[in-house]
Design a protein around this motif. Structure first.
Motif, PDB file in Angstrom:
ATOM      1  N   THR A  65       0.838  -1.190   0.000  1.00 16.86           N
ATOM      2  CA  THR A  65       0.000   0.000   0.000  1.00 16.86           C
ATOM      3  C   THR A  65       0.873   1.241   0.000  1.00 16.86           C
ATOM      4  OG1 THR A  65      -1.621   1.298   1.246  1.00 16.86           O
ATOM      5  CG2 THR A  65      -0.155  -0.113   2.526  1.00 16.86           C
ATOM      6  N   ALA A 106      -0.147   3.938   1.366  1.00 10.33           N
ATOM      7  CA  ALA A 106      -0.548   4.661   2.573  1.00 10.33           C
ATOM      8  C   ALA A 106       0.372   4.297   3.734  1.00 10.33           C
ATOM      9  CB  ALA A 106      -1.994   4.355   2.930  1.00 10.33           C
ATOM     10  N   LEU A 161      -3.141   3.639   8.778  1.00  6.47           N
ATOM     11  CA  LEU A 161      -4.483   3.071   8.728  1.00  6.47           C
ATOM     12  C   LEU A 161      -5.274   3.599   9.918  1.00  6.47           C
ATOM     13  CD1 LEU A 161      -6.516   0.989   7.476  1.00  6.47           C
ATOM     14  CD2 LEU A 161      -5.757  -0.569   9.299  1.00  6.47           C
ATOM     15  N   ASN A 171      -0.175   9.842   3.619  1.00  4.13           N
ATOM     16  CA  ASN A 171      -1.134   8.967   2.945  1.00  4.13           C
ATOM     17  C   ASN A 171      -1.889   8.137   3.982  1.00  4.13           C
ATOM     18  OD1 ASN A 171      -0.099   9.951   0.568  1.00  4.13           O
ATOM     19  ND2 ASN A 171       1.188   8.165   0.160  1.00  4.13           N
ATOM     20  N   GLU A 191      -5.416   5.557   4.901  1.00  2.00           N
ATOM     21  CA  GLU A 191      -6.557   4.736   4.519  1.00  2.00           C
ATOM     22  C   GLU A 191      -7.446   4.551   5.750  1.00  2.00           C
ATOM     23  OE1 GLU A 191      -7.504   0.109   3.232  1.00  2.00           O
ATOM     24  OE2 GLU A 191      -5.587   1.002   2.630  1.00  2.00           O
TER      25      GLU A 191
END
Length: 443
Positions: free
Chosen positions: A348, A350, A353, A378, A380
């Motif tokens: 990913t 990102a 999280l 970044n 998610e």
């Protein structure tokens, strides 16, 4: 049902490799732009008269022809490199662009050749070229760019092998073989793969030369030693029968070494190798091939050279050029084998999280996510509130997130968010007002 499969010579890229591939392209772009190269693009397809006859008979055999809509005639072909389209592009727009013109281009090319290690039928090239000058300064800069390119990608053990076609052309001229340069140099290009004996046999057969003539070419090509020694031996090779082309080739190579050293390129990075011929017919001067010291068997991962006559196929204007091409997919194959640091296993882009702890708080999770994105982090937000927290943490670890951010009823009541470092397995409660800055420091 149709069995899902890829064609021979083609490959799919899963996220972990694709992320590394995109990072290679990003770093290449930065290096090229730092030298003043400007981006252009050309179509995947060109007219067959543009493509054919530019790289020699062997090259023509590799061109994929595209049938007309009626399927009865091949009117165009897929580009086999980015250099020939650039020569066409230059002839078409040079009055608008001016010279010298420095460009870079990145994109897929197609060759109908036998697949092998790091060799595909569809692959990306990442080119840079300077057109409109015969100055050796442009040739020298090409070597400097290659050095900076591989350094930026994270390699410190690589070798840029350099030769000049003028030496080989001078030798052929002296031996009355100038008209047979194309088959001779194509055979010489195979020297590392099939060895001297078979190359000599092929030269005799394909170029119709004598064994003595073939061996004269191979004697020059197999000159070995330190860079200065190789050039001194080459000079001695032509001392009995001086040749202007060969002398100019040697002069240009000497100057390249001198300037590269003065510019700070480590001396071991550049090696004079008189066996390099580059199989494409359009090269006329300095030529380059770049090898990874830890994986030389995969072949050259960045090659190129000077081509002073290629654009003459499309215009009467003289447009000499020089440049090189990074073979992105071959390099990625090498990076996979060498376990290069860019191939981290992360799937990913990102870094963070945000755990979906409470469906009623989705607006808060998205609010924090947008604040982090505004700070160039970044993020998610996990989409499914029905998954347990442990499942969401496992998801984060598998995909390579650096941090997980959690807030449930207790955290919202206290005005804090829990930030978990997934590698260290350490968790810290951070006040919301400090959250963005704290996360920026940790990623």
């Amino acid at each position: 049902m149709i069995t899902p499969r890829t064609l021979s010579g083609f490959r799919d890229y899963l996220p972990s490799v694709m992320l590394a591939r995109e990072e290679v392209l990003r770093r290449a772009r930065e290096v090229y732009r730092s030298y003043g190269f400007t981006p252009i693009d050309t179509p995947a397809c060109e007219s067959l008269d543009v493509l054919l006859g530019k790289g020699g008979d062997e090259s023509d055999k590799l061109v994929y022809r595209v049938l007309s809509a009626r399927g009865d005639k091949a009117e165009m072909g897929l580009r086999f490199d980015l250099t020939v389209p650039f020569a066409r592009f230059s002839a078409q727009y040079i009055n608008e662009l001016g010279t010298p013109f420095k460009r870079y281009a990145m994109g897929p090319v197609w060759r109908g050749e036998r697949p092998g290690q790091g060799r595909y039928r569809e692959f990306w090239q990442c080119d840079f070229d300077t057109i409109g000058t015969t100055s050796n300064a442009a040739d020298i800069e090409t070597a400097l760019v290659i050095n900076d390119l591989f350094t930026a990608i994270g390699f410190d053990k690589f070798e840029i092998r350099v030769n000049n076609r003028l030496l080989l052309n001078g030798l052929l001229e002296l031996n009355g073989l100038a008209g047979k340069a194309e088959p001779l140099l194509r055979s010489l290009d195979k020297l590392p793969k099939i060895g001297r004996e078979k190359v000599a046999e092929e030269m005799v057969k394909e170029a119709e030369v004598t064994a003595l003539q073939a061996n004269a070419v191979l004697d020059l090509a197999e000159t070995t030693g330190a860079n200065a020694d190789v050039l001194n031996k080459a000079e001695a090779f032509f001392s009995a029968s001086p040749n202007e082309k060969a002398a100019e080739g040697i002069r240009r190579l000497r100057e390249l070494l001198t300037v590269a050293k003065a510019a700070g390129v480590p001396e071991e990075r550049i090696k004079i190798d008189l066996s390099i011929a580059r199989g494409l017919d359009y090269y006329t001067g300095t030529i380059y091939e770049t090898f990874l010291t830890d994986l030389p068997g995969i072949g050259s991962v960045c090659s190129g050279g000077r081509y002073d006559n290629l654009a003459s196929k499309y215009t009467k204007q003289v447009l000499p050029g020089v440049g090189a091409s990074l073979g992105v997919d071959r390099l990625i194959a090498a990076m996979e084998e060498l376990k290069h640091p860019l191939l981290t296993g992360q799937t990913t882009p990102a870094q963070v999280l945000i755990v979906n702890f409470d469906a009623a708080r989705l607006g808060d999770y998205q609010r924090i996510a947008r604040a982090l994105r505004a700070a160039c982090v970044n993020v998610e937000v996990y989409p499914d509130t029905t998954k347990k927290i442990g499942t969401q943490f496992a998801y984060a670890e598998k995909r390579g997130f650096k941090l997980a951010v959690v807030a449930g009823p207790a955290e919202f009541e206290q005005g804090v968010w829990k930030v978990k470092d997934l590698a260290k397995r350490e968790e810290t409660a951070v006040p919301e007002a400090e959250l963005v800055e704290r996360i920026k420091q940790q990623v």
